[in-house]
Write an enzyme that holds these catalytic residues in place. Structure first.
Site, PDB file in Angstrom:
ATOM      1  N   LYS A  71      -0.762  -1.070   0.545  1.00 46.76           N
ATOM      2  CA  LYS A  71      -1.421  -0.375  -0.568  1.00 46.76           C
ATOM      3  C   LYS A  71      -0.448  -0.110  -1.711  1.00 46.76           C
ATOM      4  O   LYS A  71       0.764  -0.117  -1.541  1.00 46.76           O
ATOM      5  CB  LYS A  71      -2.103   0.897  -0.059  1.00 46.76           C
ATOM      6  CG  LYS A  71      -3.393   0.515   0.700  1.00 46.76           C
ATOM      7  CD  LYS A  71      -4.268   1.665   1.086  1.00 46.76           C
ATOM      8  CE  LYS A  71      -5.534   1.097   1.748  1.00 46.76           C
ATOM      9  NZ  LYS A  71      -6.317   2.107   2.448  1.00 46.76           N
ATOM     10  N   ARG A 128      -4.686   0.454  10.658  1.00 46.79           N
ATOM     11  CA  ARG A 128      -5.417  -0.706  10.120  1.00 46.79           C
ATOM     12  C   ARG A 128      -4.426  -1.492   9.267  1.00 46.79           C
ATOM     13  O   ARG A 128      -3.950  -0.974   8.250  1.00 46.79           O
ATOM     14  CB  ARG A 128      -6.591  -0.200   9.282  1.00 46.79           C
ATOM     15  CG  ARG A 128      -7.440  -1.287   8.649  1.00 46.79           C
ATOM     16  CD  ARG A 128      -8.557  -0.662   7.811  1.00 46.79           C
ATOM     17  NE  ARG A 128      -9.409  -1.672   7.221  1.00 46.79           N
ATOM     18  CZ  ARG A 128      -9.127  -2.332   6.108  1.00 46.79           C
ATOM     19  NH1 ARG A 128      -8.003  -2.090   5.446  1.00 46.79           N
ATOM     20  NH2 ARG A 128      -9.967  -3.237   5.641  1.00 46.79           N
TER      21      ARG A 128
HETATM   22  N1  HH2 Z   1      -8.770   0.570   3.323  1.00 47.32           N
HETATM   23  C1  HH2 Z   1      -9.371  -0.502   2.765  1.00 47.32           C
HETATM   24  C2  HH2 Z   1     -10.593  -0.947   3.278  1.00 47.32           C
HETATM   25  N2  HH2 Z   1     -11.174  -0.368   4.338  1.00 47.32           N
HETATM   26  N3  HH2 Z   1     -11.151   1.273   6.021  1.00 47.32           N
HETATM   27  C3  HH2 Z   1     -10.570   2.341   6.603  1.00 47.32           C
HETATM   28  N4  HH2 Z   1     -11.143   2.926   7.664  1.00 47.32           N
HETATM   29  N5  HH2 Z   1      -9.383   2.842   6.127  1.00 47.32           N
HETATM   30  C4  HH2 Z   1      -8.739   2.315   5.058  1.00 47.32           C
HETATM   31  O1  HH2 Z   1      -7.667   2.831   4.653  1.00 47.32           O
HETATM   32  C5  HH2 Z   1      -9.336   1.182   4.414  1.00 47.32           C
HETATM   33  C6  HH2 Z   1     -10.570   0.690   4.936  1.00 47.32           C
HETATM   34  C7  HH2 Z   1      -8.751  -1.181   1.606  1.00 47.32           C
HETATM   35  O2  HH2 Z   1      -7.903  -2.227   1.997  1.00 47.32           O
HETATM   36  P1  HH2 Z   1      -8.289  -3.791   2.117  1.00 47.32           P
HETATM   37  O3  HH2 Z   1      -9.407  -4.026   3.065  1.00 47.32           O
HETATM   38  O4  HH2 Z   1      -7.048  -4.531   2.454  1.00 47.32           O
HETATM   39  O5  HH2 Z   1      -8.704  -4.238   0.659  1.00 47.32           O
HETATM   40  P2  HH2 Z   1     -10.093  -4.381  -0.080  1.00 47.32           P
HETATM   41  O6  HH2 Z   1     -10.808  -3.082  -0.024  1.00 47.32           O
HETATM   42  O7  HH2 Z   1      -9.707  -4.798  -1.484  1.00 47.32           O
HETATM   43  O8  HH2 Z   1     -10.886  -5.449   0.636  1.00 47.32           O
END
Ligand code: HH2
Length: 247
Positions: free
Chosen positions: A196, A231
């Site tokens: 992040k 995660r």
């Molecule tokens: N962060 C993201 C997405 N889903 N779910 C949970 N439970 N906790 C988190 O911190 C979280 C999440 C954001 O990260 P990412 O999936 O890598 O990116 P994007 O939202 O751009 O797909």
């Protein structure tokens, strides 16, 4: 929990796993590397991300959920009841709910449910990054949501502070520093810090592909503070760190 974003625009792996076969292969590779859960998402929730219609989200995630569910525990990362319902019917057994509002859907399928803290929507959330006491307010929200989930009949309720969701870098650090406050609620805590932007900012503007070490430090810190799951995008390295923390 390994991250599998079947999206064109996720902040770190957008576009890489849009093809079904590539996505399934990446999911299986994370299982080989030691992931216990693969978290499949079809909509980016990065700050300012556009909404994706349910039909498109379903088209992205369902074949991937179906293919992976035979091999590993699959969680579905969605804000939409319709997508959650279909993915849980297709074999996912955990609902990763960044809206913290879909406990009834999880209960109807006997699935686990992650209630994550956010304010507003991904499009608007950074306007809501203002708290008198971020840790206390996030805790209060999560305990209220977790109780609602248990009352709705969810047998496995997780809580997640939602790092980066309506939060500044300072809020993220405060939540990590005081993660024990969330752990003390008794609900298992999930933490997603991987790659992040606050990690980039703290490490001399490291680009998103260059945040492995900072991400490992955040995951190690979270586990040492009592997080039950992290995660992450980089499963192999994080599993190695997790084994050391556990030992
Ligand atoms: N962060 C993201 C997405 N889903 N779910 C949970 N439970 N906790 C988190 O911190 C979280 C999440 C954001 O990260 P990412 O999936 O890598 O990116 P994007 O939202 O751009 O797909």
């Amino acid at each position: 929990m390994g991250v599998l974003n079947v999206t064109p625009d996720s902040f770190s792996d957008g576009g890489r796993w849009l093809d079904r076969d590539a996505a399934v292969a990446h999911g299986l590779a994370m299982v080989t590397e030691g992931a216990d859960v693969v978290d499949v998402g079809g909509e980016s929730t990065r700050p300012g991300a556009a909404d994706v219609p349910a039909r498109e989200e379903l088209r992205r995630v369902l074949p991937v959920v179906q293919a992976l569910a035979a091999h590993v525990r699959v969680s579905i990362d969605t804000r939409k009841a319709e997508v959650a319902d279909a993915a849980l019917a297709a074999g996912a057994t955990m609902l990763n709910d960044v809206s913290a509002s879909l406990c009834e859907v999880a209960a109807a399928h006997g699935a686990g449910w992650v209630a994550m803290h956010m304010r507003g929507t991904p499009a608007t959330m950074q306007q809501h990054a203002s708290y008198d006491d971020a840790v206390a307010e996030v805790r209060q929200f999560l305990v209220e949501r977790a109780s609602a989930g248990a009352a709705a009949g969810v047998g496995e309720v997780w809580i997640d502070p939602g790092l980066g969701f309506a939060k500044t870098g300072e809020h993220n650090l405060s939540l990590l520093r005081h993660l024990d406050v969330l752990v003390a609620t008794g609900y298992p805590v999930l933490v997603g810090a991987s790659r992040k932007s606050f990690i980039g900012r703290l490490t001399g503007d490291a680009s998103v592909d260059d945040r492995l070490e900072g991400s490992l430090a955040a995951a190690t810190w979270a586990m040492q503070k009592g997080a039950a799951m992290v995660r992450v995008h980089d499963v192999r390295a994080t599993v190695q760190a997790a084994r050391l923390v556990a030992a």
